[in-house]
Design an enzyme around this catalytic site. Structure first.
Site, PDB file in Angstrom:
ATOM      1  N   ARG A  55       0.857  -1.196   0.000  1.00  0.00           N
ATOM      2  CA  ARG A  55       0.000   0.000   0.000  1.00  0.00           C
ATOM      3  C   ARG A  55       0.892   1.245   0.000  1.00  0.00           C
ATOM      4  NH1 ARG A  55      -2.601   3.027   4.860  1.00  0.00           N
ATOM      5  NH2 ARG A  55      -3.765   4.565   3.675  1.00  0.00           N
ATOM      6  N   HIS A  58      -3.025  10.809   0.866  1.00  0.00           N
ATOM      7  CA  HIS A  58      -2.446  10.573   2.198  1.00  0.00           C
ATOM      8  C   HIS A  58      -1.867  11.925   2.643  1.00  0.00           C
ATOM      9  CE1 HIS A  58      -0.799   7.282   4.995  1.00  0.00           C
ATOM     10  NE2 HIS A  58      -0.372   8.415   5.531  1.00  0.00           N
ATOM     11  N   GLU A 112      -7.205   8.426   6.634  1.00  0.00           N
ATOM     12  CA  GLU A 112      -7.405   9.049   7.932  1.00  0.00           C
ATOM     13  C   GLU A 112      -7.929  10.480   7.856  1.00  0.00           C
ATOM     14  OE1 GLU A 112      -3.702   8.646  10.036  1.00  0.00           O
ATOM     15  OE2 GLU A 112      -3.812   6.479  10.102  1.00  0.00           O
ATOM     16  N   ASN A 135      -7.019   1.740  10.116  1.00  0.00           N
ATOM     17  CA  ASN A 135      -5.694   1.898  10.723  1.00  0.00           C
ATOM     18  C   ASN A 135      -5.876   1.870  12.227  1.00  0.00           C
ATOM     19  OD1 ASN A 135      -4.894   2.299   8.115  1.00  0.00           O
ATOM     20  ND2 ASN A 135      -4.341   4.450   8.355  1.00  0.00           N
ATOM     21  N   TYR A 175      -3.822   1.644  15.963  1.00  0.00           N
ATOM     22  CA  TYR A 175      -2.540   1.721  16.679  1.00  0.00           C
ATOM     23  C   TYR A 175      -2.692   1.472  18.171  1.00  0.00           C
ATOM     24  CZ  TYR A 175      -0.299   3.273  12.457  1.00  0.00           C
ATOM     25  OH  TYR A 175       0.222   3.300  11.181  1.00  0.00           O
ATOM     26  N   GLU A 178      -3.214  -0.260   8.167  1.00  0.00           N
ATOM     27  CA  GLU A 178      -2.019   0.132   8.935  1.00  0.00           C
ATOM     28  C   GLU A 178      -2.127  -0.429  10.341  1.00  0.00           C
ATOM     29  OE1 GLU A 178      -1.040   4.323   9.248  1.00  0.00           O
ATOM     30  OE2 GLU A 178      -1.511   4.631   7.130  1.00  0.00           O
TER      31      GLU A 178
HETATM   32  O1  IFM Z   1       2.883   7.636   9.936  1.00  0.00           O
HETATM   33  C1  IFM Z   1       1.520   7.648  10.142  1.00  0.00           C
HETATM   34  C2  IFM Z   1       0.771   7.437   8.852  1.00  0.00           C
HETATM   35  O2  IFM Z   1       1.113   8.385   7.894  1.00  0.00           O
HETATM   36  C3  IFM Z   1      -0.704   7.525   9.082  1.00  0.00           C
HETATM   37  N1  IFM Z   1      -1.116   6.664  10.144  1.00  0.00           N
HETATM   38  C4  IFM Z   1      -0.386   6.717  11.377  1.00  0.00           C
HETATM   39  C5  IFM Z   1       1.104   6.581  11.111  1.00  0.00           C
HETATM   40  C6  IFM Z   1       1.874   6.644  12.438  1.00  0.00           C
HETATM   41  O3  IFM Z   1       1.643   7.852  13.079  1.00  0.00           O
END
Ligand code: IFM
Length: 452
Positions: free
Chosen positions: A77, A122, A167, A301, A303, A360
């Site tokens: 990606r 992005h 995002e 995404n 985290y 992500e």
């Molecule tokens: O690096 C970023 C990415 O560009 C978008 N999602 C979160 C990642 C980590 O902060």
């Protein structure tokens, strides 16, 4: 770890984005993006870093694709730098050298049996469009549709998988409420809502545009989502958590999947006097129907989770029932693998999402090469291992998650943090630009072999 039930359908990939890795900021007709301007403005990015050179992927992409091939991923990606294609943004003719770069990139990927997943936006939009109001300006919708049209027509004979935006929350909230991303404004809630709406509307309009240019296209949008829980069972924290969930998750999920905006968000913003009633006139007839145009998948995404406290209330009130927190990454984000399972479950139960791809998932740790040039990033290994485990659990329960893209192929420009936060499976020396695969790279390589 066990295999997924339907291995043949599950994609294992790796992700990056244009501004974070490409460099070559002024080559072959590329215009300035908002991130060039932002990063060159004093005090915006840690250590004054910028993406002028980044990982120099623009010149080194064959080497990087070789590293992907050795890693064993089946999908990659990446995103397109919009100002390489339209240097100012308003042109009606593409900058051919910019298109040529992505042509070569796609060809090289296909020659290596790696399926390209293209993200159109992005964040690095042309500064020329920002000067016209950027995403706060409804005209941006047509600009994005035009850009999607030319890209899908140019690459659509070889690229089937398309992601419109990455995002939108980061653009609208971090750009207009927190000021940590371009255009760097603070507390501009009305502009933030308008931005979110125009991003979503442009997504809805771009979906049929891409599909009309690409046979068998799979089109989706990527949201950054998390599981939000109140820090205590006090009514204050619960109320704050509902607000957080509305502005972070539901502002995007509700219109995309339920054709409505979360009223709670607008009510709270009016109550806080962060917006006026007239600021809510941005939704025109038919917009929500367009936004909810069916897509082929939702990119997610993930985290960390968010533990929400009402900071305005005396600490003491919230002392009870504090949530025990897990370890933190070098970025200060809690490691909470169970959250990805909870999120997938919610997407199925509350939104009935047809197909989900984790576009992500990753973590920042600063482990550097030792004297033998080895990077022993064991915490990153454990992060990916434990998150993948939770995803596979969800898959086994029938949740339609069909792919996983680790963030990121290599250390890169981490936006306002510059080069100080490293998310890569490959170490990058930002002086020599040497790439050194980390322990996590070899772990993922072995894991992928075990899935075959
Ligand atoms: O690096 C970023 C990415 O560009 C978008 N999602 C979160 C990642 C980590 O902060």
């Amino acid at each position: 770890m066990k295999k997924t039930k339907k291995k043949n359908d599950f994609r294992w990939g790796i992700a990056t984005s244009s501004y974070q890795i490409e460099g070559a900021h002024d080559l072959h007709g590329r215009g300035p993006s908002v991130w060039d301007v932002f990063s060159h403005s004093k005090g915006r990015v840690k250590n004054g870093d910028n993406g002028d050179i980044a990982c120099d992927h623009y010149h080194r992409f064959p080497e990087d694709i070789k590293l992907m091939k050795d890693l064993g991923v089946d999908s990659y990606r990446f995103s397109i730098s919009w100002p390489r294609i339209f240097p100012i943004g308003t042109e009606n003719k593409v900058n051919q050298p910019g298109m040529d770069f992505y042509d070569r990139l796609v060809d090289e990927l296909l020659e290596n049996d790696i399926t390209p997943f293209v993200t159109l936006n992005h964040w690095d939009i042309p500064q020329g469009l920002e000067d016209l109001g950027g995403w706060t300006n409804r005209d941006m919708v047509e600009q994005f549709v035009k850009y999607s049209h030319y890209l899908s027509r140019g690459l659509g004979d070889r690229v089937s998988n398309w992601i419109t935006h990455n995002e939108p929350w980061c653009i609208s909230f971090l750009g207009y409420v927190e000021g940590r991303k371009p255009p760097g404004l603070k507390n501009e809630w009305a502009k933030s809502l308008h931005t979110a709406h125009h991003l979503l509307l442009s997504h809805g309009k771009a979906v049929p545009e891409i599909k009309s240019n690409v046979k068998n296209a799979k089109v989706g949008i990527t949201l950054n989502l998390n599981t939000a829980i109140p820090a205590s069972d006090s009514e204050y924290d619960k109320k704050e958590c509902a607000f957080y969930d509305a502005q972070f998750n539901r502002l995007y999920l509700d219109p995309l999947y339920k054709q409505k905006y979360p009223e709670l968000l607008f009510d709270r913003l009016l109550e806080k006097e962060a917006i006026k009633q007239s600021d809510l006139n941005f939704i025109q007839e038919g917009d929500l129907k367009i936004i909810s145009t069916p897509t082929d998948f939702l990119g997610v995404n993930y985290y960390s989770r968010a533990v929400i406290r009402d900071e305005s209330i005396d600490e003491k009130l919230n002392e009870n029932h504090k949530i025990p927190m897990g370890p933190k990454t070098d970025f200060g984000w809690e490691v909470y693998p169970r959250g990805i399972y909870d999120l997938l479950k919610r997407l199925q139960d509350e939104y009935n999402v047809n197909e989900i791809m984790i576009t992500e998932n990753g973590c920042s740790y600063g482990d550097a090469p030792d004297k033998n040039n080895k990077v022993n990033d064991i915490k990153r290994v454990e992060y990916h291992r434990s998150h993948i485990e939770q995803i596979l659990l969800a898959v086994d329960e029938g949740i339609p998650c069909t792919g996983y893209f680790a963030w990121s192929l290599m250390d890169n420009f981490e936006w306002a943090e510059g080069y100080s936060q490293r998310f890569g499976l490959i170490w990058v020396d930002f002086e020599s630009l040497e790439r050194v695969p980390k322990e996590s790279y070899y772990w993922y390589q072995n894991f992928l072999k075990s899935q075959k």
